[in-house]
Write a protein that holds these residues in place. Structure first.
Motif, short mmCIF file in Angstrom:
data_model
loop_
_atom_site.label_atom_id
_atom_site.label_comp_id
_atom_site.label_asym_id
_atom_site.label_seq_id
_atom_site.Cartn_x
_atom_site.Cartn_y
_atom_site.Cartn_z
N LYS A 49 40.36 17.02 59.43
CA LYS A 49 40.00 15.64 59.06
C LYS A 49 38.61 15.24 59.54
O LYS A 49 38.23 14.07 59.46
CB LYS A 49 41.04 14.67 59.59
N ALA A 50 37.84 16.22 60.04
CA ALA A 50 36.47 15.90 60.48
C ALA A 50 35.60 15.58 59.27
O ALA A 50 35.67 16.27 58.25
CB ALA A 50 35.89 17.07 61.26
N PHE A 51 34.79 14.54 59.37
CA PHE A 51 33.92 14.10 58.27
C PHE A 51 32.62 14.87 58.38
O PHE A 51 31.77 14.56 59.23
CB PHE A 51 33.69 12.60 58.38
N GLN A 84 29.48 13.96 52.30
CA GLN A 84 30.24 14.01 53.55
C GLN A 84 31.70 14.00 53.14
O GLN A 84 32.13 13.13 52.36
CB GLN A 84 29.93 12.81 54.45
N ALA A 85 32.45 14.94 53.64
CA ALA A 85 33.86 15.04 53.28
C ALA A 85 34.61 15.79 54.38
O ALA A 85 34.00 16.41 55.26
CB ALA A 85 34.04 15.75 51.94
N SER A 244 26.39 21.99 66.81
CA SER A 244 27.74 22.53 66.66
C SER A 244 28.40 22.16 65.34
O SER A 244 29.50 22.64 65.05
CB SER A 244 28.63 22.01 67.81
N VAL A 245 27.74 21.35 64.53
CA VAL A 245 28.40 20.83 63.34
C VAL A 245 28.44 21.90 62.24
O VAL A 245 27.55 22.75 62.13
CB VAL A 245 27.68 19.56 62.84
N THR A 246 29.47 21.84 61.42
CA THR A 246 29.56 22.70 60.25
C THR A 246 28.46 22.35 59.25
O THR A 246 28.10 21.19 59.10
CB THR A 246 30.94 22.51 59.59
N ASN A 247 27.96 23.39 58.57
CA ASN A 247 26.88 23.19 57.60
C ASN A 247 25.71 22.43 58.22
O ASN A 247 25.19 21.47 57.65
CB ASN A 247 27.39 22.49 56.35
#
Length: 863
Positions: A49-51, A84-85, A244-247
Motif C-alpha cells: 500500500k506504499a504510494f 504515483q500508485a 530507498s524508494v522504488t523507482n
C-alpha cells in the motif's frame, strides 16, 4: 472477490493436479509465467500500500487513468504516463488488463572552491575581466539540486543580511502531509524560505554530501571570504532525495519538473545539478526518467541539467559488450557470497536494441578451475521470449540443483531488457555462463562486487587448448561505467572528475595528501571517474572539471564534531570532498553564469559553447574521448563566445529643438536604454549620459559604450509682430527671415516688409553664441493667428507619447503637425477628440488646427 467453497474430495483432486504439474515443471527444467520480476513481487509483499512512483506505458488510455482515484497522474510523455500508485493497484491493474506494462527498475542509487575557480577561469567571469563587460555571478538564475539536502544555516548559504538564500526545500523522504506535500507529486514535504527563516523547517542534510555539492556551485564565501562557488549570487532550491524508494529515478525527474516550474513562476532561467546516479539501467538515455527530463529541457529555453558521470572507474570490468554470431559465445559470471540481493547469488542486467535482438540465450555452469568443464546448461531461448513476463529455470547436475534462474523480460521503449537473477547457487566452485548465438548484439552489466553485486571473469581465463570454446569468450571491459539514465542523454551535460588540489591543511593542523592508488597529478583524471560511451555510442562524459580534494561548505553539525577534524579544512567552515559529485556542480555553476548572460540559452547552445571552448593538455590527449569528453571546461572563453558589440551613433552636441537622435546601429537586438526607452533611436532633448543594454540571440546581454551628449545654449525664440505688411521682431543680432522655409537673401534686420495679399508662411530665426538657430512661430497672412484663441482649444497630455486628446469648442476640420521651421510633417482630417501621433518621431512641433475657418497654432512635445 470470488469465494470458492470446496469439499475435501475436491481439495484432494486439486492437490494431485498441482503436484503433477510441479513434477512436470521440475523434469522440464523451466517454467514461464506472465508475472513481474522478483523485485516487484518482493515489493508487493513487503509494501503493498506504499504510494510510490511508477511509469506506465502510454499505450494505455490517459483519460481513463485520470479518472481513477487510487492513483495520481503527474506527467505524460509520448512513451510514458508518470503516476504515483501503490504496488497493490499496479498489480491489480495489470492482472485486469487496465494497463499493459509498467516500468520497475532495480535502483541502486549513490550520492555521487576556491582553487577550482582559478583552474577553470571563473574568477575573471565573476570580476567581469578578460574581455567581459560586467561581472557575472549567477544573479537572477535559479540553481536547483537533488542530493542529500543542504545545511541552510551555513554562512555560505545566507545573504549579507543573514537571510537564507534557499527558496524551497523539498524533502522527498518525509511522509505525506496535507499541508506540505507538493502537488501533483503527492509525496514528501515542502519547506519555504519563510519556514526556514522562522526556524520551523525540520529537514536537514544529515550526510554532508548535499551541502558540499551545493557549496561548489553556489556558496557565496561569506563564511571566510574565500571559498566561493561558481555562481555565488544564484537563488537556491534543495531537493532531498530518498535513495530507498522504488523507482528512484522517477523521483529525480519529478524534482527537475518542480525546479523548472518554480523558475517559471519567478520568470528566471534555471540549472539543475544531479550529483546522484544509478549504475544499472539501459545506459542509453531511453528510460522513462531520462525521457521526461529531455522533454522538460526541450519545452522551453533557459533550462539546463548537469550531472555526475559516476565514480565506478576502479570497480573493475563489470560491463560486457557482446557481438553475437552463429558461434556460441559466452561470458562467465562469478557468484558473490556477499551479494546485496541474496547469499551467493548472481545478478546480470542485459540490454539491447530490439532491432539487434536477433539472438538466443542460455545459461551454463562450468567448473571454476582445472578443465573448466561445463557441468550443466539450459535450453536456448529467443532473446524476446516471454517479453512482459518472468521465465524461471534451473541448472541441474546429476540431480543436484546448481542454481535457480529468473529472467524478467520487458520492452522498454526501443530496448529489450533481460534482468537475470541466479539464486540458491550451489557453491563457489562454478562459473555461470550467459551464452548467446544468432545475430545482433547486447550490453550487460553485472554491477561489480564493489557494490555487493557481481564480477565477471576477466583474468585467469583458460587457454584454447585447455578449454577450446574460450575463443568465443566475450571479454568484459571497464568502459560504459557511467551511471545510467539521464547521464546517458545527449541533452544532459555529464561531467568527469579531475584532481583539484595537491593538498590542504586540516583542522588538526596536519597536511592531507592523497596516497596511491588515489594519487594523481593536479588536473589529471582520477582513476575512479567513470568512463563512457553510452550503449548507443555517444561520447560521455561531455566535459571534465575539478572534483577530487575540493573544499566546500560542510554542515554545522559535522564541523562541530572534533572527530571529523581530519576532513575539515583549517578554517573550520569547509570540508574535503571529491569525485564526480564535486565536479558536476562546478559545471552546473558555470551553466548558471551562462544563463545569467544568455537567459534564453538552451542546453544545446550551452553545450556547443562549452565543447568548442574546452581546453586540453598533456593529460587529456586527443579529444573527444570517453575519459575527458571534450576536455576541461573554460568558463571565461565559454562566456566570451556569446560576446557581441553594439555602439551608439549620436552628435556630441546639439541644439535644443533640432531633430537630433541617438541611434543604435542596425541589428535585430532588443534594446533597453538607461532612459527607459526601447526603440533603436531616441531624440536628444537635453544634456545626458546615454547607454543601453542589448539582448541578442538567446537574449545574450551586451552593454553599449557610454556616450555623453551636450545640449548647447539657445536664446528664447523671436516673436513676430504684425503691422499690416510690416513684420518685425526684437532687434536681436544674427537674424534671418524665411519665406516658405527658404532664407530670404539680405533679410537680416529686425523688420521685413511683405507684399499683400500673400499665402506664404514667414518665420524669423536668431542664432545663439553657440550657433544654435531658434525659429519663431510661423506666420501666414492668410491665417487668422489669434493668440487669444489658443486657450479655446485644450490639447493634453503635453508632452505626450503617442495619443493627443483634443478638447475643442467646435468641430475640427483639419489638423497638421509642423516642425519648428513650419514644414508639414503629418496631416489629419475629420478629427473627433483624439489623434494618434505614434508615427511621428520624438521632438518639438506645432499643431496647426483649423475649425470653422479659424486657425490655431499650439506648441507640443512628443517623447
Amino acid at each position: 472477490m470470488v469465494y470458492l467453497a470446496l469439499n475435501l474430495i475436491q481439495i484432494v483432486k486439486i492437490t494431485k493436479i498441482l503436484l503433477t504439474l510441479h513434477l512436470i515443471l521440475i523434469f522440464c527444467d523451466f517454467s514461464h509465467a506472465q508475472s513481474s520480476s522478483f523485485r516487484f513481487q518482493e515489493l508487493l509483499q513487503q509494501h503493498p500500500k506504499a504510494f510510490l512512483p511508477f511509469a506506465i506505458s502510454n499505450t494505455n488510455n490517459l483519460k481513463q487513468l485520470l479518472g481513477i482515484k487510487e492513483i495520481n497522474v503527474k506527467q505524460a510523455t509520448k512513451d510514458w504516463i508518470f503516476v504515483q500508485a501503490t504496488p497493490e493497484w499496479i498489480n491489480f491493474a495489470q492482472e485486469n488488463k487496465l494497463i499493459e506494462t509498467f516500468y520497475h527498475e532495480f535502483s541502486n542509487p549513490k550520492a555521487l572552491n576556491d582553487s577550482t575557480r582559478l583552474k577553470h577561469f571563473v574568477n575573471q567571469v565573476q570580476l567581469g575581466q578578460g574581455g567581459l563587460q560586467v561581472p557575472f555571478t549567477g544573479k537572477d538564475v535559479l540553481y536547483g539540486f537533488v542530493d542529500t539536502g543542504i545545511d541552510f544555516n551555513h554562512p555560505d548559504f545566507k545573504d549579507s543580511n543573514g537571510n537564507s538564500r534557499c527558496l524551497y526545500y523539498w524533502d522527498q523522504s518525509l511522509p505525506y502531509d496535507a499541508l506540505r506535500t507538493p502537488q501533483p507529486y503527492g509525496y514528501g514535504q515542502l519547506w519555504t524560505n519563510s519556514d526556514i527563516q522562522q526556524g520551523i523547517c525540520t529537514s536537514m542534510d544529515n550526510s554532508g554530501h548535499g551541502s558540499t555539492v551545493a557549496g561548489a556551485s553556489v556558496a557565496n564565501g561569506l563564511a571566510n571570504g574565500k571559498n566561493k562557488g561558481m555562481a555565488p549570487d544564484a537563488k537556491i532550491i534543495a531537493i532531498q532525495t530518498d535513495f530507498s524508494v522504488t523507482n528512484w529515478t522517477l523521483t529525480v525527474a519529478d524534482a527537475c519538473d518542480f525546479i523548472f516550474k518554480k523558475a517559471d513562476e519567478l520568470g528566471i532561467p534555471a540549472v539543475v545539478n544531479l550529483s546522484v546516479g544509478d549504475y544499472l539501467g539501459s545506459h542509453d538515455g531511453n528510460d522513462p526518467a531520462a525521457l521526461l527530463m529531455d522533454s522538460l529541457i526541450d519545452a522551453k529555453p533557459g533550462r539546463i541539467i548537469v550531472c555526475a558521470a559516476g565514480n565506478a572507474g576502479t570497480w573493475g570490468k563489470y560491463h560486457v559488450h557482446g557481438d553475437v554470431d552463429a558461434d556460441t559465445s559466452f561470458v562467465w559470471l562469478i557468484p558473490n557470497p556477499a551479494s546485496q540481493l541474496a547469499v551467493n547469488s548472481v545478478y546480470f542486467d542485459v540490454w539491447t536494441d530490439t532491432s539487434l535482438a536477433q539472438w538466443e540465450y542460455a545459461f551454463g555452469a562450468n567448473l571454476s578451475s582445472g578443465t573448466f568443464e561445463e557441468r550443466s546448461t539450459t535450453i536456448f531461448r529467443n532473446a524476446s521470449f516471454a517479453a512482459g513476463g518472468t521465465t524461471k529455470d534451473t541448472l541441474w547436475n546429476n540431480g543436484n540443483k546448481l542454481a535457480a534462474i529468473e529472467i524478467t523480460t520487458s520492452i522498454i521503449g526501443p530496448n529489450l531488457h533481460l534482468e537475470i537473477f541466479l539464486s540458491s547457487v550451489d557453491s563457489s566452485s562454478y562459473l555461470y555462463s550467459f551464452k548467446t548465438k544468432g545475430a545482433g548484439a547486447y550490453d550487460g552489466w553485472s554491477g561489480s562486487s564493489a557494490i555487493q553485486l557481481n564480477d565477471m571473469m576477466t583474468s585467469g581465463l583458460p587457454s584454447p587448448s585447455q578449454y577450446p570454446p574460450i575463443i568465443h569468450y566475450h571479454l568484459p571491459d571497464s568502459l560504459q561505467t557511467i551511471v545510467s539514465s539521464w547521464a546517458c542523454s545527449p541533452k544532459v551535460v555529464t561531467v568527469g572528475n579531475i584532481r583539484n588540489r595537491y593538498s590542504h591543511i586540516n583542522k588538526n593542523g596536519d597536511v592531507y595528501l592523497p596516497v596511491p592508488p588515489n594519487y594523481t597529478g593536479m588536473g589529471q583524471l582520477t582513476p575512479a571517474s567513470s568512463k563512457g560511451p553510452t550503449k548507443n555510442g555517444i561520447i560521455k562524459p561531455d566535459i571534465v572539471a575539478c572534483g577530487d580534494v575540493s573544499l566546500s561548505a560542510g554542515p554545522l553539525w559535522f564541523l562541530a564534531n572534533s572527530a571529523n577534524n581530519t576532513a575539515i579544512d583549517i578554517d573550520g567552515f569547509h570540508v574535503r570532498n571529491g569525485g564526480t559529485s564535486m565536479a558536476s556542480p562546478v559545471v552546473a555553476g558555470i551553466a548558471a553564469l551562462y544563463l545569467e548572460k544568455c537567459s534564453q540559452g538552451t542546453y544545446q547552445t550551452f553545450q556547443n559553447a562549452m565543447k568548442t571552448t574546452a581546453f586540453t593538455d598533456m593529460y587529456t590527449g586527443v579529444v573527444p574521448n570517453n575519459a575527458y569528453g571534450y576536455g576541461k571546461i573554460h568558463a571565461l572563453n565559454l562566456m566570451l563566445q556569446s560576446n557581441y558589440t553594439s555602439t551608439i551613433t549620436a552628435p556630441s552636441t546639439f541644439c535644443p529643438g533640432d531633430s537630433a537622435f541617438a541611434i543604435v546601429a542596425a541589428n535585430p537586438y532588443t534594446i533597453i536604454w538607461n532612459t527607459g526607452d526601447t526603440t533603436h533611436s531616441i531624440p536628444l532633448i537635453s544634456t545626458d549620459t546615454l547607454s543601453y543594454k542589448a539582448f541578442g540571440v538567446n537574449k545574450c546581454i551586451s552593454y553599449s559604450d557610454t556616450l555623453i551628449v551636450t545640449a548647447l545654449s539657445a536664446p528664447p525664440a523671436p516673436v513676430i509682430y504684425v503691422n499690416g505688411s510690416l513684420l518685425s521682431t526684437d532687434p536681436y543680432p544674427q537674424l534671418q527671415w524665411y519665406e516658405n522655409n527658404v532664407a530670404i537673401p539680405g533679410a537680416n534686420g529686425s523688420t521685413y516688409s511683405i507684399v499683400l495679399p500673400s499665402t506664404s508662411i514667414f518665420t524669423v530665426s536668431r542664432i545663439s553664441i553657440d550657433g544654435c538657430e531658434v525659429f519663431s512661430l510661423p506666420y501666414s497672412p492668410s491665417l487668422e493667428l489669434n493668440q487669444n484663441n489658443i486657450q479655446a482649444i485644450h490639447v493634453f497630455p503635453n508632452p505626450t507619447n503617442n495619443v493627443l486628446n483634443i478638447d475643442a469648442p467646435t468641430e475640427i476640420q483639419e489638423l497638421a503637425i509642423l516642425d519648428l521651421q513650419g514644414r508639414v510633417v503629418q496631416t489629419y482630417f475629420n478629427i473627433q477628440d483624439k489623434v494618434d501621433i505614434s508615427s511621428v518621431s520624438n521632438g518639438t512641433y506645432y499643431l496647426k488646427i483649423k475649425t470653422e475657418n479659424k486657425y490655431f497654432h499650439i506648441k507640443i512635445v512628443k517623447n
